[in-house]
Motif scaffolding. Sequence first.
Motif, PDB file in Angstrom:
ATOM      1  N   SER A 153      40.641  28.068  56.472  1.00 39.84           N
ATOM      2  CA  SER A 153      41.765  28.334  57.470  1.00 39.84           C
ATOM      3  C   SER A 153      42.523  26.914  57.947  1.00 39.84           C
ATOM      4  CB  SER A 153      41.047  28.923  58.496  1.00 39.84           C
ATOM      5  OG  SER A 153      42.271  29.171  59.622  1.00 39.84           O
ATOM      6  N   GLU A 154      42.026  25.678  58.349  1.00 44.36           N
ATOM      7  CA  GLU A 154      42.514  24.637  58.510  1.00 44.36           C
ATOM      8  C   GLU A 154      43.317  24.193  57.416  1.00 44.36           C
ATOM      9  OE1 GLU A 154      39.732  22.071  59.927  1.00 44.36           O
ATOM     10  OE2 GLU A 154      39.431  23.113  62.100  1.00 44.36           O
ATOM     11  N   GLN A 155      42.961  24.176  55.993  1.00 41.95           N
ATOM     12  CA  GLN A 155      43.651  23.739  54.919  1.00 41.95           C
ATOM     13  C   GLN A 155      44.728  24.482  54.816  1.00 41.95           C
ATOM     14  OE1 GLN A 155      42.908  21.139  52.795  1.00 41.95           O
ATOM     15  NE2 GLN A 155      44.553  21.833  51.533  1.00 41.95           N
ATOM     16  N   LEU A 156      44.814  25.804  54.799  1.00 41.12           N
ATOM     17  CA  LEU A 156      45.835  26.618  54.680  1.00 41.12           C
ATOM     18  C   LEU A 156      46.781  26.610  55.725  1.00 41.12           C
ATOM     19  CD1 LEU A 156      44.183  29.748  53.130  1.00 41.12           C
ATOM     20  CD2 LEU A 156      45.737  28.044  51.820  1.00 41.12           C
ATOM     21  N   LYS A 157      46.419  26.341  57.018  1.00 39.59           N
ATOM     22  CA  LYS A 157      47.364  26.333  57.924  1.00 39.59           C
ATOM     23  C   LYS A 157      48.261  24.821  58.020  1.00 39.59           C
ATOM     24  CE  LYS A 157      45.166  28.900  61.758  1.00 39.59           C
ATOM     25  NZ  LYS A 157      44.152  28.958  63.071  1.00 39.59           N
ATOM     26  N   GLU A 158      47.506  23.894  57.271  1.00 36.33           N
ATOM     27  CA  GLU A 158      48.194  22.563  57.223  1.00 36.33           C
ATOM     28  C   GLU A 158      49.290  22.608  56.101  1.00 36.33           C
ATOM     29  OE1 GLU A 158      45.436  19.315  56.904  1.00 36.33           O
ATOM     30  OE2 GLU A 158      44.453  19.883  58.837  1.00 36.33           O
ATOM     31  N   ASN A 159      48.642  23.314  54.908  1.00 36.13           N
ATOM     32  CA  ASN A 159      49.452  23.588  53.651  1.00 36.13           C
ATOM     33  C   ASN A 159      49.640  24.948  53.212  1.00 36.13           C
ATOM     34  OD1 ASN A 159      51.164  23.152  51.451  1.00 36.13           O
ATOM     35  ND2 ASN A 159      49.846  21.602  50.539  1.00 36.13           N
ATOM     36  N   PRO A 160      50.303  25.649  53.753  1.00 38.28           N
ATOM     37  CA  PRO A 160      50.416  27.185  53.406  1.00 38.28           C
ATOM     38  C   PRO A 160      50.325  27.378  51.916  1.00 38.28           C
ATOM     39  CG  PRO A 160      51.770  26.816  55.155  1.00 38.28           C
ATOM     40  CD  PRO A 160      51.578  25.300  54.582  1.00 38.28           C
ATOM     41  N   ASP A 161      50.974  26.438  51.022  1.00 29.63           N
ATOM     42  CA  ASP A 161      51.125  26.460  49.532  1.00 29.63           C
ATOM     43  C   ASP A 161      49.786  26.184  48.933  1.00 29.63           C
ATOM     44  OD1 ASP A 161      53.597  27.633  49.724  1.00 29.63           O
ATOM     45  OD2 ASP A 161      54.497  25.717  49.949  1.00 29.63           O
ATOM     46  N   SER A 162      48.729  25.721  49.521  1.00 25.11           N
ATOM     47  CA  SER A 162      47.556  25.320  48.938  1.00 25.11           C
ATOM     48  C   SER A 162      47.112  26.470  48.230  1.00 25.11           C
ATOM     49  CB  SER A 162      46.445  24.778  50.241  1.00 25.11           C
ATOM     50  OG  SER A 162      47.122  23.465  50.470  1.00 25.11           O
ATOM     51  N   ARG A 163      45.938  25.872  47.281  1.00 27.48           N
ATOM     52  CA  ARG A 163      44.960  26.617  46.243  1.00 27.48           C
ATOM     53  C   ARG A 163      43.619  26.242  46.745  1.00 27.48           C
ATOM     54  NH1 ARG A 163      49.261  28.514  46.512  1.00 27.48           N
ATOM     55  NH2 ARG A 163      50.760  29.322  44.747  1.00 27.48           N
ATOM     56  N   VAL A 164      42.913  26.968  47.092  1.00 24.90           N
ATOM     57  CA  VAL A 164      41.462  26.576  47.159  1.00 24.90           C
ATOM     58  C   VAL A 164      40.530  27.320  46.312  1.00 24.90           C
ATOM     59  CG1 VAL A 164      39.832  26.587  49.029  1.00 24.90           C
ATOM     60  CG2 VAL A 164      41.997  26.146  49.685  1.00 24.90           C
ATOM     61  N   ALA A 178      33.982  29.586  36.809  1.00 27.25           N
ATOM     62  CA  ALA A 178      35.344  28.964  36.982  1.00 27.25           C
ATOM     63  C   ALA A 178      35.172  27.344  36.769  1.00 27.25           C
ATOM     64  CB  ALA A 178      35.741  29.385  38.169  1.00 27.25           C
ATOM     65  N   GLU A 179      33.996  27.019  36.326  1.00 27.00           N
ATOM     66  CA  GLU A 179      33.330  25.400  36.303  1.00 27.00           C
ATOM     67  C   GLU A 179      34.454  24.851  35.060  1.00 27.00           C
ATOM     68  OE1 GLU A 179      29.215  25.887  38.250  1.00 27.00           O
ATOM     69  OE2 GLU A 179      29.362  25.256  36.282  1.00 27.00           O
ATOM     70  N   GLU A 180      34.468  25.486  34.004  1.00 28.72           N
ATOM     71  CA  GLU A 180      34.867  24.844  32.847  1.00 28.72           C
ATOM     72  C   GLU A 180      36.071  25.000  32.405  1.00 28.72           C
ATOM     73  OE1 GLU A 180      30.888  24.018  30.042  1.00 28.72           O
ATOM     74  OE2 GLU A 180      32.177  25.736  29.518  1.00 28.72           O
ATOM     75  N   GLY A 181      36.775  23.814  32.478  1.00 31.76           N
ATOM     76  CA  GLY A 181      38.276  23.789  31.965  1.00 31.76           C
ATOM     77  C   GLY A 181      39.273  24.718  32.103  1.00 31.76           C
ATOM     78  N   LEU A 182      39.261  25.458  33.139  1.00 34.07           N
ATOM     79  CA  LEU A 182      40.479  26.375  33.521  1.00 34.07           C
ATOM     80  C   LEU A 182      41.657  25.408  34.162  1.00 34.07           C
ATOM     81  CD1 LEU A 182      38.539  29.108  35.537  1.00 34.07           C
ATOM     82  CD2 LEU A 182      39.380  29.152  33.104  1.00 34.07           C
ATOM     83  N   ASP A 183      42.813  25.760  33.764  1.00 33.24           N
ATOM     84  CA  ASP A 183      44.113  25.193  33.893  1.00 33.24           C
ATOM     85  C   ASP A 183      44.643  25.654  35.327  1.00 33.24           C
ATOM     86  OD1 ASP A 183      46.228  23.401  33.961  1.00 33.24           O
ATOM     87  OD2 ASP A 183      47.314  24.465  32.482  1.00 33.24           O
ATOM     88  N   ILE A 184      44.044  24.950  36.369  1.00 35.50           N
ATOM     89  CA  ILE A 184      44.667  25.652  37.783  1.00 35.50           C
ATOM     90  C   ILE A 184      45.103  24.199  38.439  1.00 35.50           C
ATOM     91  CG2 ILE A 184      44.180  26.935  39.793  1.00 35.50           C
ATOM     92  CD1 ILE A 184      41.660  27.705  38.244  1.00 35.50           C
ATOM     93  N   PRO A 185      46.271  23.433  38.083  1.00 35.10           N
ATOM     94  CA  PRO A 185      46.501  22.271  38.406  1.00 35.10           C
ATOM     95  C   PRO A 185      47.144  22.244  39.924  1.00 35.10           C
ATOM     96  CG  PRO A 185      48.273  23.254  37.323  1.00 35.10           C
ATOM     97  CD  PRO A 185      47.342  24.288  37.048  1.00 35.10           C
ATOM     98  N   ALA A 186      47.229  23.077  40.653  1.00 37.70           N
ATOM     99  CA  ALA A 186      47.624  22.929  41.868  1.00 37.70           C
ATOM    100  C   ALA A 186      46.535  23.259  42.885  1.00 37.70           C
ATOM    101  CB  ALA A 186      48.721  24.306  42.505  1.00 37.70           C
ATOM    102  N   THR A 187      45.258  23.284  42.544  1.00 33.07           N
ATOM    103  CA  THR A 187      44.153  23.197  43.437  1.00 33.07           C
ATOM    104  C   THR A 187      43.986  22.245  44.280  1.00 33.07           C
ATOM    105  OG1 THR A 187      42.876  24.909  41.845  1.00 33.07           O
ATOM    106  CG2 THR A 187      42.000  23.920  43.736  1.00 33.07           C
ATOM    107  N   ASP A 188      44.135  22.446  45.679  1.00 32.66           N
ATOM    108  CA  ASP A 188      44.055  21.084  46.622  1.00 32.66           C
ATOM    109  C   ASP A 188      42.639  21.029  47.131  1.00 32.66           C
ATOM    110  OD1 ASP A 188      47.346  20.981  46.895  1.00 32.66           O
ATOM    111  OD2 ASP A 188      46.811  23.103  47.337  1.00 32.66           O
ATOM    112  N   MET A 189      41.915  22.015  47.180  1.00 36.64           N
ATOM    113  CA  MET A 189      40.362  21.806  47.810  1.00 36.64           C
ATOM    114  C   MET A 189      39.502  22.734  46.943  1.00 36.64           C
ATOM    115  SD  MET A 189      39.184  22.063  51.624  1.00 36.64           S
ATOM    116  CE  MET A 189      38.981  24.019  51.576  1.00 36.64           C
TER     117      MET A 189
END
Length: 833
Positions: free
Chosen positions: A367-378, A444-455
Amino acid sequence: MNESLFPEKPACMKHPLIKPDTVEQRLYQLNLAGKALEGSSLVVLPTGLGKTIIALFVIASRLQRFGGKALILSPTKPLVDQHAAFFKKVMALPEEEILAFTGSIAPAEREKLWEQGKLIVSTPQVIENDLLTKRISLEDVSHITFDEAHRAVGNYAYTFIAEKYFESAKNPHILGITASPGSSDEKIAEVCQALHVENVAVKTEKDRDVRPYVQEKEIEWLQVQLPAEMAEIRGYLEKILDDRLRIIRDLGFSAGGGKYISKKDLLLLQKQLQGEIRVGGDPAIFSAMSVVAEMMKVNHAVEMVETQGLETLRKYLEKLDAEASSKNASKAAKRLMDDLYMRKALYRVKECDIEHPKLELARKIVSEQLKENPDSRVIVFTNYRDTAEIVANALSGVSGIIPIRFVGQGSRNKDKGLTQKQQAEILDKFRAGEYNVLVATSVAEEGLDIPATDMVLFYEPIPSEIRSIQRKGRTGRQQKGRVIVLVTKGTRDEAYYWSSKNKEKRMLNSMHGLESALTLKASKKSAALSDFENLPCTSAPQLKKEEMEMEIEKEEEDEEGDSFENRTDLYSEKSSYPEIGVNGDGKKSGNEQADINAKERQKTLVDFGTASEENASESLRIVIDHRETKSGVAKTLDRLGMELSFAALEVGDYVVSDRLAVERKRTDDFTSSLIDGKRNLFAQLSDLARVYEKPVLIIEGEDLFTSRQINPNAIYGSLVSIAIDFGVSILYSRDEEETASILKVLAKREQTENKREINPHGKKSASTLVEQQEYLISSISNIGPKAARNLLLHFGSVKAVLQADTEELKKVKLIGPKTAARIREVLESPYKG
């Protein structure tokens, strides 16, 4: 003027086979690619730093120099699709020459596409099957990239493909890429040997030339305290463990020596007991095995309460309770669930309405991560599906969090897995922001291209350094990232955290050591071979393979030396099994006859094991049921020089002559068939004995009496029935390789000594009207059982199927235009006998 205010546009890679201005040129990538081009190589690079770009440089160079084809292997379909899209975007090749191969493409279609393809991206299982069935050849493949190369161990498809590649290719060259090859020297050496590696190149985030491209990654671990209620439940479970441990010790065995009895400790003890059973049969060993089975269940329950929570534990205990109440329940299962402390634990779990403190902490962090940066991916990683569901549900109740559970394809009980299409759709929506939190298991551990994951949030630590590195690599790829690990104080969480941390350090040390050793060897070799570049391309890998083989530890060589064909007595370990069924006729032999038979067996096997070059070149054939391609037996038979044919066999798994066919059963399949009415082993053996004069059953594995908690007498009784009532010979093998060796010996005896022709034949018995109807339809044009059922379900009767025209037939699932046309051709063409 400050030039940093006006940074230069990054230089782009220039190559005839790479589209201009599509790929940034980074010095460390060029250096690694250059080293990889010197010979077959393993490149170790942290996630997010462009391992695929290095593969691109190498592929372009090899195709330009040698022509032919390039092959990229990736372990999953999403990764295959991801790589194929990337290479179509950046490579200056016609789009129709860049192909993606998965199991969803029909084998015949793959065979045609292979001819036109220049760059093929595929799952390894597809290529393995196509090699075994001779649909494709690697002769003109000038390069193979093995993505996630740490998988090249044991019986995984990578090892077989690499072996066949160096046997057949004109100009073989391999690149293995991974972020985590493993912590032990043995594991890394196994990967290198499997891929014929000559060079190892390692880069870390601390290297000077890599550092400018590394995003800051903050790693922290947060501790929580186990609530008193959970500690109480854990106490009940630990009392059961203590009691069972005392029983084990009273029986003369021991398990583990640390603070915790780990699953590894129990597996080692189980293996020790299996060895004792093979040479003895003391009732105490069977008792100990039963107790170990209980301990493994309880140990898992302790891990549940410590690291996951009561809801996950409740589901697990209720499952155990249901198993113990079933009619096929083992004595161990019933004894465990009747234990007073287990009943107390189950009662308290149902009574308590308290969640693991990790759950609230996860809500707060996300919740804190998404409040600080609403465009985050977790991404939240959990070890268990049940926990993933609980966490996803908990997060969905928090404002601003839109979670989705992401699991594998397999379905377990009522929990259906995700199809590959569903997985791809979820990832697309996650990237687009329709979901902002992915609650994922290991898929989801191997190789997936998810470049915008912040946390990345670890709901619990994991002891595997490979999986830990893969998880952490999901963040900090193109921007600053956070990694948070939740740890419950004084539990297995702490042990797992430090275990993976220490293994990561050991892995880096091992990799740098191997890199230095191979560099030194390469320099010595270059001094002796001044013009290395002029050597034939096939000679260098072979030289290195021999050097690598010399480096394998002596004890590993000893293990390999004890293969089936090097033994002097086929049944040297027969004492672990009942003295029945070898001849298939149930007759007892006297000691004198047994001695004669033993000498004959020894003489025969010495002849087989020391075959001359002339005999070794003899062509031995074997027909294999197509479902057996997934086992390692077919691959080993191929290595042994057997000529393989694959068919949809109704009777038997392997046919070696007109009179001898073999049914293969793993020990767990064999014992499961004794208690599971759906697995009719005896019907299979009845068909085998009816159709073939010499029916053989091979039981594969070393845990016949321990894979399921079944009374040994029940197993003995089944073996007696198979040998005497059905007249089926019973042979035993330790593993897939030994099974293959037995099959080769059978084929040699039948085809070379007895001059028998190979002739697969026979249909399984159709005991019911439904089975007879399916049998009739499946006999047309090699229609498989599934297609036959689909036709009958669609048209309602055999008569209606036979009267349907081509257009009507094509409407049925699994019936394409060719199959429909073939059906009509068979039914309408005049008979020319």
